[in-house]
Design an enzyme around this catalytic site. Structure first.
Site, short mmCIF file in Angstrom:
data_model
loop_
_atom_site.label_atom_id
_atom_site.label_comp_id
_atom_site.label_asym_id
_atom_site.label_seq_id
_atom_site.Cartn_x
_atom_site.Cartn_y
_atom_site.Cartn_z
N ASP A 4 -4.56 -2.75 -3.18
CA ASP A 4 -5.90 -2.16 -3.31
C ASP A 4 -5.88 -1.03 -4.33
OD1 ASP A 4 -4.73 -0.03 -1.95
OD2 ASP A 4 -5.77 -0.44 -0.07
N HIS A 19 -10.23 -1.14 2.78
CA HIS A 19 -11.07 -0.91 3.95
C HIS A 19 -12.30 -1.84 3.98
CE1 HIS A 19 -8.44 2.49 4.28
NE2 HIS A 19 -8.86 2.95 3.12
N ASP A 24 0.84 -1.19 0.00
CA ASP A 24 0.00 0.00 0.00
C ASP A 24 0.88 1.24 0.00
OD1 ASP A 24 -2.33 1.44 -0.13
OD2 ASP A 24 -3.06 0.87 1.84
N GLY A 25 0.29 2.32 -0.49
CA GLY A 25 0.95 3.61 -0.48
C GLY A 25 -0.02 4.64 0.07
N GLU A 74 2.13 4.14 -4.08
CA GLU A 74 1.52 2.84 -4.39
C GLU A 74 2.49 1.98 -5.20
OE1 GLU A 74 -1.20 1.48 -3.32
OE2 GLU A 74 -2.57 3.09 -2.76
N ASP A 122 -2.00 -0.81 5.16
CA ASP A 122 -2.52 0.55 5.00
C ASP A 122 -2.06 1.42 6.17
OD1 ASP A 122 -4.47 2.59 3.86
OD2 ASP A 122 -5.37 2.27 5.84
#
Length: 141
Positions: free
Chosen positions: A67, A121, A7-8, A45, A131
């Protein structure tokens, strides 16, 4: 099989950013993260899977969970068109983050990678953890 969650995050876009990856190599869990000033969410990301793959032994079977549709579609679909079109988009504009796309693409050549998109989420434990790690890294700037 190595499973990597990436994740970023960017506090403002552009602004201070962070990236993170959780690498599960047959039960051996490793967490990596980093941050940059004055960057974008999309760059962060991309930095997550890029840095997760750096230094990995070649010829590994890997699943990368992201994601980010930008990352998943970019590396599995769009990149082939960009290369064919001399790094221009379908609108004849230069591809953004070309430097990172080129580096990530080169890293993917030495592994068998399956890219998997996960909904953000949505309660996926490792996606939620990565995240949080990316957000914490962004806040370090």
């Amino acid at each position: 099989m190595i499973k990597i969650y990436t994740d970023g995050s960017c506090l403002k876009n552009p602004g201070n950013g962070g990236w993170a990856a959780i690498i599960n190599d047959d039960g051996d869990i490793k967490r990596v993260s980093g941050s940059e000033k004055n960057t974008t969410n999309n760059r962060m990301e991309l930095m997550a899977p890029l840095n997760a793959l750096k230094g990995m032994n070649p010829n590994k079977e890997i699943e990368i969970y992201t994601d980010s549709q930008y990352v998943k579609l970019g590396i599995t679909d769009w990149i082939h068109k960009w290369i064919k079109n001399n790094w221009q988009t379908s609108k004849k504009e230069p591809v953004k983050n070309k430097d990172l796309w080129m580096e990530l693409y080169d890293l993917t050549k030495s592994h068998e990678i399956k890219w998997i998109w996960v909904k953000a989420h949505a309660g996926n434990k490792l996606n939620e953890e990565v995240d949080l790690l990316a957000k914490q890294a962004a806040e370090l700037n």
